[in-house]
Design an enzyme around this catalytic site. Sequence first.
Site, PDB file in Angstrom:
ATOM      1  N   ARG A  80      32.572  48.492  51.005  1.00 34.99           N
ATOM      2  CA  ARG A  80      33.237  48.099  52.057  1.00 34.99           C
ATOM      3  C   ARG A  80      32.323  49.005  53.186  1.00 34.99           C
ATOM      4  O   ARG A  80      31.890  50.036  53.004  1.00 34.99           O
ATOM      5  CB  ARG A  80      34.770  48.667  52.007  1.00 34.99           C
ATOM      6  CG  ARG A  80      35.737  47.789  51.473  1.00 34.99           C
ATOM      7  CD  ARG A  80      37.015  47.961  51.600  1.00 34.99           C
ATOM      8  NE  ARG A  80      37.370  49.378  51.157  1.00 34.99           N
ATOM      9  CZ  ARG A  80      37.282  50.515  51.717  1.00 34.99           C
ATOM     10  NH1 ARG A  80      37.418  50.431  53.111  1.00 34.99           N
ATOM     11  NH2 ARG A  80      37.638  51.659  51.181  1.00 34.99           N
ATOM     12  N   TYR A 208      30.212  41.521  49.471  1.00 37.89           N
ATOM     13  CA  TYR A 208      31.100  42.553  48.644  1.00 37.89           C
ATOM     14  C   TYR A 208      32.834  42.319  48.804  1.00 37.89           C
ATOM     15  O   TYR A 208      33.128  41.885  49.824  1.00 37.89           O
ATOM     16  CB  TYR A 208      30.841  43.909  49.053  1.00 37.89           C
ATOM     17  CG  TYR A 208      31.767  44.923  48.388  1.00 37.89           C
ATOM     18  CD1 TYR A 208      31.527  45.360  47.215  1.00 37.89           C
ATOM     19  CD2 TYR A 208      32.828  45.531  49.365  1.00 37.89           C
ATOM     20  CE1 TYR A 208      32.577  46.114  46.403  1.00 37.89           C
ATOM     21  CE2 TYR A 208      33.624  46.285  48.510  1.00 37.89           C
ATOM     22  CZ  TYR A 208      33.511  46.735  47.213  1.00 37.89           C
ATOM     23  OH  TYR A 208      34.500  47.542  46.497  1.00 37.89           O
ATOM     24  N   LYS A 217      41.745  43.043  51.269  1.00 36.50           N
ATOM     25  CA  LYS A 217      42.209  44.245  52.316  1.00 36.50           C
ATOM     26  C   LYS A 217      42.208  43.563  53.639  1.00 36.50           C
ATOM     27  O   LYS A 217      43.036  44.201  54.419  1.00 36.50           O
ATOM     28  CB  LYS A 217      40.796  45.279  52.386  1.00 36.50           C
ATOM     29  CG  LYS A 217      40.391  45.678  51.118  1.00 36.50           C
ATOM     30  CD  LYS A 217      41.620  46.712  50.384  1.00 36.50           C
ATOM     31  CE  LYS A 217      41.050  47.192  49.482  1.00 36.50           C
ATOM     32  NZ  LYS A 217      42.246  48.108  48.974  1.00 36.50           N
ATOM     33  N   HIS A 237      48.968  50.040  50.843  1.00 33.78           N
ATOM     34  CA  HIS A 237      47.869  50.323  50.067  1.00 33.78           C
ATOM     35  C   HIS A 237      48.490  50.995  48.820  1.00 33.78           C
ATOM     36  O   HIS A 237      48.243  52.011  48.750  1.00 33.78           O
ATOM     37  CB  HIS A 237      46.888  51.093  50.728  1.00 33.78           C
ATOM     38  CG  HIS A 237      45.503  51.054  49.932  1.00 33.78           C
ATOM     39  ND1 HIS A 237      44.429  52.111  49.901  1.00 33.78           N
ATOM     40  CD2 HIS A 237      44.987  50.230  48.918  1.00 33.78           C
ATOM     41  CE1 HIS A 237      43.524  51.884  49.328  1.00 33.78           C
ATOM     42  NE2 HIS A 237      43.712  50.942  48.580  1.00 33.78           N
ATOM     43  N   SER A 259      41.102  54.767  48.146  1.00 37.76           N
ATOM     44  CA  SER A 259      40.237  54.011  47.037  1.00 37.76           C
ATOM     45  C   SER A 259      39.706  55.082  45.972  1.00 37.76           C
ATOM     46  O   SER A 259      39.493  55.932  46.447  1.00 37.76           O
ATOM     47  CB  SER A 259      39.339  53.489  47.892  1.00 37.76           C
ATOM     48  OG  SER A 259      39.897  52.696  48.994  1.00 37.76           O
ATOM     49  N   CYS A 261      40.699  56.568  43.546  1.00 31.79           N
ATOM     50  CA  CYS A 261      41.607  57.634  43.336  1.00 31.79           C
ATOM     51  C   CYS A 261      42.359  57.419  41.882  1.00 31.79           C
ATOM     52  O   CYS A 261      43.313  58.293  41.874  1.00 31.79           O
ATOM     53  CB  CYS A 261      42.355  58.334  44.497  1.00 31.79           C
ATOM     54  SG  CYS A 261      41.596  59.098  45.645  1.00 31.79           S
ATOM     55  N   GLY A 262      42.091  56.429  41.306  1.00 28.94           N
ATOM     56  CA  GLY A 262      42.997  56.158  39.942  1.00 28.94           C
ATOM     57  C   GLY A 262      44.061  55.291  39.967  1.00 28.94           C
ATOM     58  O   GLY A 262      44.904  55.705  39.212  1.00 28.94           O
ATOM     59  N   ASP A 286      46.959  47.757  43.511  1.00 24.61           N
ATOM     60  CA  ASP A 286      46.233  48.187  44.989  1.00 24.61           C
ATOM     61  C   ASP A 286      47.102  47.879  46.078  1.00 24.61           C
ATOM     62  O   ASP A 286      46.936  48.744  46.980  1.00 24.61           O
ATOM     63  CB  ASP A 286      45.128  47.482  44.867  1.00 24.61           C
ATOM     64  CG  ASP A 286      44.010  47.882  46.059  1.00 24.61           C
ATOM     65  OD1 ASP A 286      44.004  48.750  46.143  1.00 24.61           O
ATOM     66  OD2 ASP A 286      43.516  46.794  46.767  1.00 24.61           O
ATOM     67  N   ARG A 375      32.319  46.804  39.921  1.00 21.53           N
ATOM     68  CA  ARG A 375      33.732  46.220  39.760  1.00 21.53           C
ATOM     69  C   ARG A 375      33.885  45.259  38.645  1.00 21.53           C
ATOM     70  O   ARG A 375      32.975  44.613  38.198  1.00 21.53           O
ATOM     71  CB  ARG A 375      34.013  45.485  41.115  1.00 21.53           C
ATOM     72  CG  ARG A 375      34.194  46.387  42.281  1.00 21.53           C
ATOM     73  CD  ARG A 375      35.145  47.225  42.522  1.00 21.53           C
ATOM     74  NE  ARG A 375      35.418  48.386  43.437  1.00 21.53           N
ATOM     75  CZ  ARG A 375      36.379  48.784  44.096  1.00 21.53           C
ATOM     76  NH1 ARG A 375      37.343  48.260  43.721  1.00 21.53           N
ATOM     77  NH2 ARG A 375      36.340  49.693  44.924  1.00 21.53           N
ATOM     78  N   ARG A 406      42.878  63.291  46.804  1.00 22.49           N
ATOM     79  CA  ARG A 406      42.013  63.781  45.691  1.00 22.49           C
ATOM     80  C   ARG A 406      41.637  65.252  46.640  1.00 22.49           C
ATOM     81  O   ARG A 406      40.873  65.209  47.493  1.00 22.49           O
ATOM     82  CB  ARG A 406      40.913  62.915  45.717  1.00 22.49           C
ATOM     83  CG  ARG A 406      39.627  63.511  44.751  1.00 22.49           C
ATOM     84  CD  ARG A 406      38.555  62.714  44.629  1.00 22.49           C
ATOM     85  NE  ARG A 406      38.643  61.299  44.130  1.00 22.49           N
ATOM     86  CZ  ARG A 406      38.525  61.091  42.895  1.00 22.49           C
ATOM     87  NH1 ARG A 406      37.857  62.150  42.154  1.00 22.49           N
ATOM     88  NH2 ARG A 406      38.636  60.198  42.311  1.00 22.49           N
ATOM     89  N   TYR A 499      45.574  61.260  33.831  1.00 23.82           N
ATOM     90  CA  TYR A 499      45.801  60.047  33.128  1.00 23.82           C
ATOM     91  C   TYR A 499      47.056  59.904  32.476  1.00 23.82           C
ATOM     92  O   TYR A 499      48.113  60.189  33.285  1.00 23.82           O
ATOM     93  CB  TYR A 499      44.634  60.077  31.957  1.00 23.82           C
ATOM     94  CG  TYR A 499      43.311  60.171  32.450  1.00 23.82           C
ATOM     95  CD1 TYR A 499      42.681  58.935  33.401  1.00 23.82           C
ATOM     96  CD2 TYR A 499      42.326  61.050  32.509  1.00 23.82           C
ATOM     97  CE1 TYR A 499      41.539  58.962  34.066  1.00 23.82           C
ATOM     98  CE2 TYR A 499      41.050  61.264  32.909  1.00 23.82           C
ATOM     99  CZ  TYR A 499      40.599  60.046  33.864  1.00 23.82           C
ATOM    100  OH  TYR A 499      39.525  60.117  34.452  1.00 23.82           O
ATOM    101  N   GLY A 500      47.356  59.693  31.137  1.00 25.14           N
ATOM    102  CA  GLY A 500      48.513  59.503  30.637  1.00 25.14           C
ATOM    103  C   GLY A 500      49.587  60.889  30.843  1.00 25.14           C
ATOM    104  O   GLY A 500      50.764  60.506  30.909  1.00 25.14           O
TER     105      GLY A 500
HETATM  106  C1  OXD Z   1      39.559  49.812  47.799  1.00 24.07           C
HETATM  107  C2  OXD Z   1      39.546  48.823  46.876  1.00 24.07           C
HETATM  108  O1  OXD Z   1      38.379  50.121  48.245  1.00 24.07           O
HETATM  109  O2  OXD Z   1      40.750  48.667  46.625  1.00 24.07           O
HETATM  110  O3  OXD Z   1      40.491  50.304  48.168  1.00 24.07           O
HETATM  111  O4  OXD Z   1      38.645  48.330  46.515  1.00 24.07           O
HETATM  112 MN    MN Z   2      42.147  49.712  47.463  1.00 21.81          MN
END
Ligand code: OXD
Ligand code: MN
Length: 590
Positions: A80, A208, A217, A237, A259, A261-262, A286, A375, A406, A499-500
């Site tokens: 982006r 992109y 978005k 978001h 974005s 961050c898991g 998302d 992606r 983060r 993670y888990g």
């Molecule tokens: C972002 C995405 O950039 O979800 O937040 O792709």
């Molecule tokens: Mn996103």
Amino acid sequence: MATAAHMLSPLPQMSRAVAEWVNSVRELTRPRAIHWCEGSDAEAREITAQLVRSGELKTLNADFFPGCQLARSAPNDVARVEHLTYICTRSEEDAGPNNHWMDPQQAHAKMRELFRGCMRERTLYVIPYCMGPIDSPLSRCGVEITDSPYVVLNMLIMTRAGRPALERIAREGSFVRGLHSTGELDPERRFIMHFPEELSIESFGSGYGGNALLGKKCHALRIASWQARSEGWLAEHMLIVGLQNPRGETHYLACAFPSACGKTNLAMLIPPASLPGWRVFTVGDDIAWLHPGEDGRLWAINPEAGYFGVVPGTNPQTNRNAYEMIRRDTLFTNVALTADNQPWWEGLTSGTPTIDWQGRPYDPTRGPAAHPNSRFTVTARRNPSYSPHSEDARGVPITGLVFGGRRREVAPLVYEARDWQHGVMVGASVASETTAAAVGQVGVTRRDPMAMQPFCGYNFGDYWQHWLSLGAKLAQPPRIYHVNWFRRDAAGKFLWPGYGENLRVLAWMLDRCAGKAGARDAAIGRLPRPADLDTRGLDIRPEALAQLLSVDPLLWRNEVAEIRAYLARYGRRLPAALLSELAATEQRLG
Ligand code: OXD
Ligand code: MN
């Protein structure tokens, strides 16, 4: 005898408003042909075959990755472009200091010159789409016009696109207009313009996903956040995840993270073996549209139908669901290849890359084999943890909202806001280290309120006020939490396994909401004591846990000062309630 297909009305005749708009875009852009998208599988197969023939897509090894394709973007078009993304409202103040602003007339004039004749020798595709379940009153529709068949394939996966969406548009009359052209992919001639007052988007010069799949978005966050304020809901978001506890009760959380961050990992979390009886269901990874329900609770739908996720790091240990999910019928962008034509990315524990994401022989001295923001695009239905309630017209009820960033230090593993108003301040203060999802320096800490810094389509001051007003009307507002999975020790090592194991933190939240878990009152909110978290079977040192759950008053006094300086940018639009929450936190810090 006529077949059913013959009896369907031709798409261009279904909505006069759409047809007139398509006509005016045709006159401006001069395409060679026009293709109205039906949204059928046969159509997707046909477009895929055409792109394979032209070399724009490469079919991957069908023994291991059946139905999978690889697309490579231009090397200068991989993320982006926040610095080229504008909100074009009549008043600059309505866009706010959180956005780049351009006068709408000036923006339209600039874009008209870029779009003029830009589709010569190309096909113009018309993609009617619905964001959200097709029969939900909470869903909203749009039409994207694009000259990129790659965008079409992505939109067919990411949205409910085609005839049913156009039928709904014809019934409702209103829709978001999104015009996109890949242009010449020249970063000097690249702009992503939003006109919230007109419910329209104009995007030029990038293919992109975040810049070109206009339903995502651009519509579902920037335009929808504006629509949501005027209609009394929230476009966020956030992932939406359902957690079924060993007693069989399911509760839903909506979680906002910046974005990369898991979010996708958390939405598809695999419970650790030492927490038997838990199940996890993904509603979205998302975006969440949150509506106050008649019962005084907040209800959420996922406006998307697929995932556009970051590939690197995906493996059976980090996200087994995603790893399984992307083994068939997946469109990969900018990953590397093995010698036998399988996709490869950093973090994969098997295989060797021979061709890098740009199609060159792989040479480790030139950087990673797969682009860090490479992606996958795949339908949500391929997710093993897909929730059947993803299609519920009224959405799912939300028990808790979670914000996170983060952060190497400062933010503890988890804390609970004292109430909604305090929670809005907690959300407004989110900060995070930047990632590869947007062009720019990676790893710099920046404020990212509610993880919406790149996505809020209006002034954050008005947005926070909208949050406060909406919460005040909820008879049963969700509790609000803040988490940080990324805290490190003095040697730079992550303190929390993530993670888990994050389920332990989510389980504490749900127990709090049910009045069953303890906490201590700290200056910044309520934190679990080590004994309040279920750590059975978790390999963690007591000192690490103590550090994760500590609040350093010195660091936090500094943090409060930084938050105050940041909020001051919003001047008279900043709700006074946020400043008083901050002052109260400061006082509690002593
Ligand atoms: C972002 C995405 O950039 O979800 O937040 O792709
Ligand atoms: Mn996103």
